[in-house]
Design an enzyme around this catalytic site. Sequence first.
Site, PDB file in Angstrom:
ATOM      1  N   GLN A  18      11.063   9.066  55.810  1.00  0.00           N
ATOM      2  CA  GLN A  18      11.773   8.612  54.345  1.00  0.00           C
ATOM      3  C   GLN A  18      12.763   6.862  54.372  1.00  0.00           C
ATOM      4  O   GLN A  18      11.510   6.451  53.018  1.00  0.00           O
ATOM      5  CB  GLN A  18      12.604   9.537  54.096  1.00  0.00           C
ATOM      6  CG  GLN A  18      12.352  11.270  53.950  1.00  0.00           C
ATOM      7  CD  GLN A  18      14.073  11.533  54.049  1.00  0.00           C
ATOM      8  OE1 GLN A  18      14.144  11.413  52.846  1.00  0.00           O
ATOM      9  NE2 GLN A  18      14.553  12.176  54.991  1.00  0.00           N
ATOM     10  N   ASP A  42       4.390   5.085  69.680  1.00  0.00           N
ATOM     11  CA  ASP A  42       5.044   6.199  69.932  1.00  0.00           C
ATOM     12  C   ASP A  42       6.024   5.765  70.723  1.00  0.00           C
ATOM     13  O   ASP A  42       6.192   5.297  71.842  1.00  0.00           O
ATOM     14  CB  ASP A  42       3.893   7.184  70.762  1.00  0.00           C
ATOM     15  CG  ASP A  42       4.219   8.328  70.945  1.00  0.00           C
ATOM     16  OD1 ASP A  42       5.712   8.784  70.912  1.00  0.00           O
ATOM     17  OD2 ASP A  42       3.835   9.631  71.488  1.00  0.00           O
ATOM     18  N   ALA A  66      12.677   7.950  64.254  1.00  0.00           N
ATOM     19  CA  ALA A  66      13.511   8.739  65.292  1.00  0.00           C
ATOM     20  C   ALA A  66      13.159   9.978  65.779  1.00  0.00           C
ATOM     21  O   ALA A  66      12.610  10.233  64.437  1.00  0.00           O
ATOM     22  CB  ALA A  66      14.901   8.411  64.362  1.00  0.00           C
ATOM     23  N   THR A  68      14.413  13.033  64.581  1.00  0.00           N
ATOM     24  CA  THR A  68      15.609  13.683  63.742  1.00  0.00           C
ATOM     25  C   THR A  68      15.618  14.637  63.378  1.00  0.00           C
ATOM     26  O   THR A  68      16.465  15.055  62.243  1.00  0.00           O
ATOM     27  CB  THR A  68      14.898  13.147  62.151  1.00  0.00           C
ATOM     28  OG1 THR A  68      13.372  13.158  62.432  1.00  0.00           O
ATOM     29  CG2 THR A  68      15.366  11.355  62.176  1.00  0.00           C
ATOM     30  N   ASP A 108      26.105   9.269  61.590  1.00  0.00           N
ATOM     31  CA  ASP A 108      27.018   9.785  60.650  1.00  0.00           C
ATOM     32  C   ASP A 108      27.655  10.322  62.420  1.00  0.00           C
ATOM     33  O   ASP A 108      28.327  10.856  62.473  1.00  0.00           O
ATOM     34  CB  ASP A 108      27.181   9.934  59.543  1.00  0.00           C
ATOM     35  CG  ASP A 108      25.993  11.380  59.210  1.00  0.00           C
ATOM     36  OD1 ASP A 108      25.119  10.767  59.825  1.00  0.00           O
ATOM     37  OD2 ASP A 108      26.947  12.373  59.252  1.00  0.00           O
ATOM     38  N   TYR A 131      21.361  15.719  69.315  1.00  0.00           N
ATOM     39  CA  TYR A 131      21.004  14.520  68.545  1.00  0.00           C
ATOM     40  C   TYR A 131      21.816  13.135  68.295  1.00  0.00           C
ATOM     41  O   TYR A 131      21.500  12.121  68.168  1.00  0.00           O
ATOM     42  CB  TYR A 131      20.633  15.171  66.909  1.00  0.00           C
ATOM     43  CG  TYR A 131      20.271  13.921  65.972  1.00  0.00           C
ATOM     44  CD1 TYR A 131      18.997  12.781  65.712  1.00  0.00           C
ATOM     45  CD2 TYR A 131      21.146  13.605  64.746  1.00  0.00           C
ATOM     46  CE1 TYR A 131      19.310  12.336  64.512  1.00  0.00           C
ATOM     47  CE2 TYR A 131      20.900  12.608  63.806  1.00  0.00           C
ATOM     48  CZ  TYR A 131      19.900  12.228  63.893  1.00  0.00           C
ATOM     49  OH  TYR A 131      19.637  10.906  63.029  1.00  0.00           O
ATOM     50  N   LYS A 135      21.180   9.216  69.959  1.00  0.00           N
ATOM     51  CA  LYS A 135      21.563   7.670  68.958  1.00  0.00           C
ATOM     52  C   LYS A 135      22.103   7.111  69.947  1.00  0.00           C
ATOM     53  O   LYS A 135      21.803   6.316  68.856  1.00  0.00           O
ATOM     54  CB  LYS A 135      21.541   8.367  67.293  1.00  0.00           C
ATOM     55  CG  LYS A 135      20.837   9.366  66.673  1.00  0.00           C
ATOM     56  CD  LYS A 135      19.257   8.953  66.456  1.00  0.00           C
ATOM     57  CE  LYS A 135      19.783   7.578  64.966  1.00  0.00           C
ATOM     58  NZ  LYS A 135      18.425   6.715  65.057  1.00  0.00           N
ATOM     59  N   TRP A 156      22.983  11.495  55.606  1.00  0.00           N
ATOM     60  CA  TRP A 156      22.388  12.762  54.598  1.00  0.00           C
ATOM     61  C   TRP A 156      21.517  12.385  54.236  1.00  0.00           C
ATOM     62  O   TRP A 156      21.614  12.130  53.174  1.00  0.00           O
ATOM     63  CB  TRP A 156      23.521  13.263  53.489  1.00  0.00           C
ATOM     64  CG  TRP A 156      24.708  14.137  55.255  1.00  0.00           C
ATOM     65  CD1 TRP A 156      25.439  14.463  55.898  1.00  0.00           C
ATOM     66  CD2 TRP A 156      26.275  14.828  53.606  1.00  0.00           C
ATOM     67  NE1 TRP A 156      26.316  14.517  55.788  1.00  0.00           N
ATOM     68  CE2 TRP A 156      26.801  15.290  54.974  1.00  0.00           C
ATOM     69  CE3 TRP A 156      25.830  14.478  52.705  1.00  0.00           C
ATOM     70  CZ2 TRP A 156      27.677  16.230  54.521  1.00  0.00           C
ATOM     71  CZ3 TRP A 156      26.426  16.128  52.326  1.00  0.00           C
ATOM     72  CH2 TRP A 156      27.766  16.872  53.618  1.00  0.00           C
TER      73      TRP A 156
HETATM   74  N1  LIG Z   1      16.875  12.306  57.980  1.00  0.00           N
HETATM   75  C1  LIG Z   1      19.223  12.042  57.767  1.00  0.00           C
HETATM   76  O1  LIG Z   1      19.755  12.449  57.051  1.00  0.00           O
HETATM   77  C2  LIG Z   1      19.381  11.167  58.682  1.00  0.00           C
HETATM   78  C3  LIG Z   1      20.951  10.624  58.380  1.00  0.00           C
HETATM   79  C4  LIG Z   1      21.270   9.467  59.317  1.00  0.00           C
HETATM   80  C5  LIG Z   1      20.496   8.650  60.087  1.00  0.00           C
HETATM   81  N2  LIG Z   1      19.318   8.841  60.011  1.00  0.00           N
HETATM   82  C6  LIG Z   1      18.605   7.950  60.435  1.00  0.00           C
HETATM   83  O2  LIG Z   1      17.787   7.631  60.276  1.00  0.00           O
HETATM   84  C7  LIG Z   1      16.660   6.834  60.867  1.00  0.00           C
HETATM   85  C8  LIG Z   1      15.645   6.617  59.207  1.00  0.00           C
HETATM   86  O3  LIG Z   1      15.351   8.543  58.783  1.00  0.00           O
HETATM   87  P1  LIG Z   1      14.342   8.930  58.581  1.00  0.00           P
HETATM   88  O4  LIG Z   1      15.754  10.217  57.572  1.00  0.00           O
HETATM   89  O5  LIG Z   1      14.117   8.853  57.870  1.00  0.00           O
HETATM   90  O6  LIG Z   1      13.788  10.087  59.264  1.00  0.00           O
HETATM   91  P2  LIG Z   1      12.752  11.097  59.230  1.00  0.00           P
HETATM   92  O7  LIG Z   1      11.903  11.326  57.554  1.00  0.00           O
HETATM   93  O8  LIG Z   1      12.603  12.076  59.786  1.00  0.00           O
HETATM   94  O9  LIG Z   1      10.968  10.018  59.648  1.00  0.00           O
HETATM   95  C9  LIG Z   1      11.302   9.998  60.689  1.00  0.00           C
HETATM   96  C10 LIG Z   1      10.264   9.132  61.832  1.00  0.00           C
HETATM   97  O10 LIG Z   1       9.904   8.906  62.961  1.00  0.00           O
HETATM   98  C11 LIG Z   1       8.407   9.124  63.007  1.00  0.00           C
HETATM   99  N3  LIG Z   1       8.305   9.689  64.376  1.00  0.00           N
HETATM  100  C12 LIG Z   1       9.314  11.007  65.176  1.00  0.00           C
HETATM  101  N4  LIG Z   1       8.783  10.987  66.731  1.00  0.00           N
HETATM  102  C13 LIG Z   1       8.470   9.668  66.551  1.00  0.00           C
HETATM  103  C14 LIG Z   1       7.424   8.945  67.495  1.00  0.00           C
HETATM  104  N5  LIG Z   1       7.891   9.425  69.649  1.00  0.00           N
HETATM  105  N6  LIG Z   1       7.455   7.593  68.094  1.00  0.00           N
HETATM  106  C15 LIG Z   1       7.337   7.316  66.519  1.00  0.00           C
HETATM  107  N7  LIG Z   1       7.368   7.592  65.676  1.00  0.00           N
HETATM  108  C16 LIG Z   1       8.008   9.076  65.861  1.00  0.00           C
HETATM  109  C17 LIG Z   1       8.301  10.066  62.787  1.00  0.00           C
HETATM  110  O11 LIG Z   1       6.678  10.641  62.487  1.00  0.00           O
HETATM  111  P3  LIG Z   1       5.613  11.521  62.188  1.00  0.00           P
HETATM  112  O12 LIG Z   1       5.996  11.140  60.089  1.00  0.00           O
HETATM  113  O13 LIG Z   1       4.761  11.223  62.457  1.00  0.00           O
HETATM  114  O14 LIG Z   1       6.795  13.094  61.961  1.00  0.00           O
HETATM  115  C18 LIG Z   1       8.612   9.990  61.036  1.00  0.00           C
HETATM  116  O15 LIG Z   1       7.770   9.392  60.201  1.00  0.00           O
HETATM  117  C19 LIG Z   1      16.542   7.083  62.082  1.00  0.00           C
HETATM  118  O16 LIG Z   1      17.100   6.384  62.579  1.00  0.00           O
HETATM  119  C20 LIG Z   1      17.472   8.504  61.386  1.00  0.00           C
HETATM  120  O17 LIG Z   1      18.014   9.233  62.853  1.00  0.00           O
HETATM  121  C21 LIG Z   1      19.093  10.099  59.524  1.00  0.00           C
END
Ligand SMILES: NC(=O)c1ccc[n+]([C@@H]2O[C@H](COP(=O)([O-])OP(=O)(O)OC[C@H]3O[C@@H](n4cnc5c(N)ncnc54)[C@H](OP(=O)(O)O)[C@@H]3O)[C@@H](O)[C@H]2O)c1
Length: 308
Positions: A18, A42, A66, A68, A108, A131, A135, A156
């Site tokens: 995202q 990776d 990440a 996630t 969070d 998780y 993190k 979120w």
């Molecule tokens: N989503 C939430 O609600 C949330 C809340 C708080 C904080 N965050 C943090 O915000 C950041 C962005 O989150 P997001 O929502 O954009 O996450 P997301 O949409 O789940 O995307 C995560 C990306 O990480 C990639 N990934 C997973 N494992 C990997 C690996 N081994 N090597 C390389 N890439 C890998 C995934 O690849 P694939 O496309 O191949 O699966 C995906 O493109 C992250 O640090 C997350 O922890 C997210």
Amino acid sequence: MSAHNATRTILVTGVNGQVGYELARTLQGLGTVVAVDRARLDLSNPDQIRAVVRDVRPALIVNPAAYTAVDKAEQEFDLAMRINGEAPGVLAEEAKKLGAALIHYSTDYVFNGEKDGAYVEDDPTDPQNAYGRSKLAGEQAIAASGANHLVLRTSWVYGTRGKNFLLTMLRLGAERPELKVVADQFGAPTWCNTIATLSAHLSAQAFAAEDSAKWWSERSGVYHLCAGDATSWHGFASAIFELADLPNKPNTLPIPAADYPTPAARPANSRMSNEKLARVFGVAAPHWRDALKLCLTDGFPKSPAARS
Ligand SMILES: NC(=O)c1ccc[n+]([C@@H]2O[C@H](COP(=O)([O-])OP(=O)(O)OC[C@H]3O[C@@H](n4cnc5c(N)ncnc54)[C@H](OP(=O)(O)O)[C@@H]3O)[C@@H](O)[C@H]2O)c1
């Protein structure tokens, strides 16, 4: 961090995520963006991380990739730790060797949710799930590296692609007349575009600094970056159905989290203060409701109703 933007390279991980997808767009004006997916980089493979960073030689690494899958992490803690806990430290070490900087994202879920008000950056961490522990380890590895860094804790996250609460609600809302939604967990639903846009602002400030070393030594650290104000999951769902262009709007019934058990425990209070971000960088995120409205009107290629 001093190169002109024509010669400067920015490495963005997780381009299909995202936040990663949006960053690949918002960072364009600041340099040559090399946005990589999991196949190219990776994060569970430290040798590959080192090889890619040494090959790309970025001035800035931005790491939204990440593990996630919050509930699955309870079963796959080792993998989550490699990706969320250890890889950020490797990225930071490589950044330091190159004289580059790292922008990284955290969550969070590093907090236990027992605080009454909004969490500030210095509040004690106490993650309640695997998780969150992974993190937090990532945050600590980056801090220990001594690299120039910004760790941006957000919450979120939603958008028009990938897996998120907004898309789940739009799908379920089209299928069911009534949805039960948790009403006693509070946080800020944050549009991935907000995160990417503000990240680009911070990057632009860093690149524009006359004294890059001083800029980073004064600013490296953890910041909260989430939408303004907060709501519950039920409040978020209600706003989605109020604002989305849907032929039939479901009723949303508030329920306690205890009635919706999940493998991973979630904090009851995920509210985070953006005050440090505003004070240090002079930027502010839109109110969560305004951002949601914009996402629903501008984010989708067509209206949600027309997509299905
Ligand atoms: N989503 C939430 O609600 C949330 C809340 C708080 C904080 N965050 C943090 O915000 C950041 C962005 O989150 P997001 O929502 O954009 O996450 P997301 O949409 O789940 O995307 C995560 C990306 O990480 C990639 N990934 C997973 N494992 C990997 C690996 N081994 N090597 C390389 N890439 C890998 C995934 O690849 P694939 O496309 O191949 O699966 C995906 O493109 C992250 O640090 C997350 O922890 C997210």
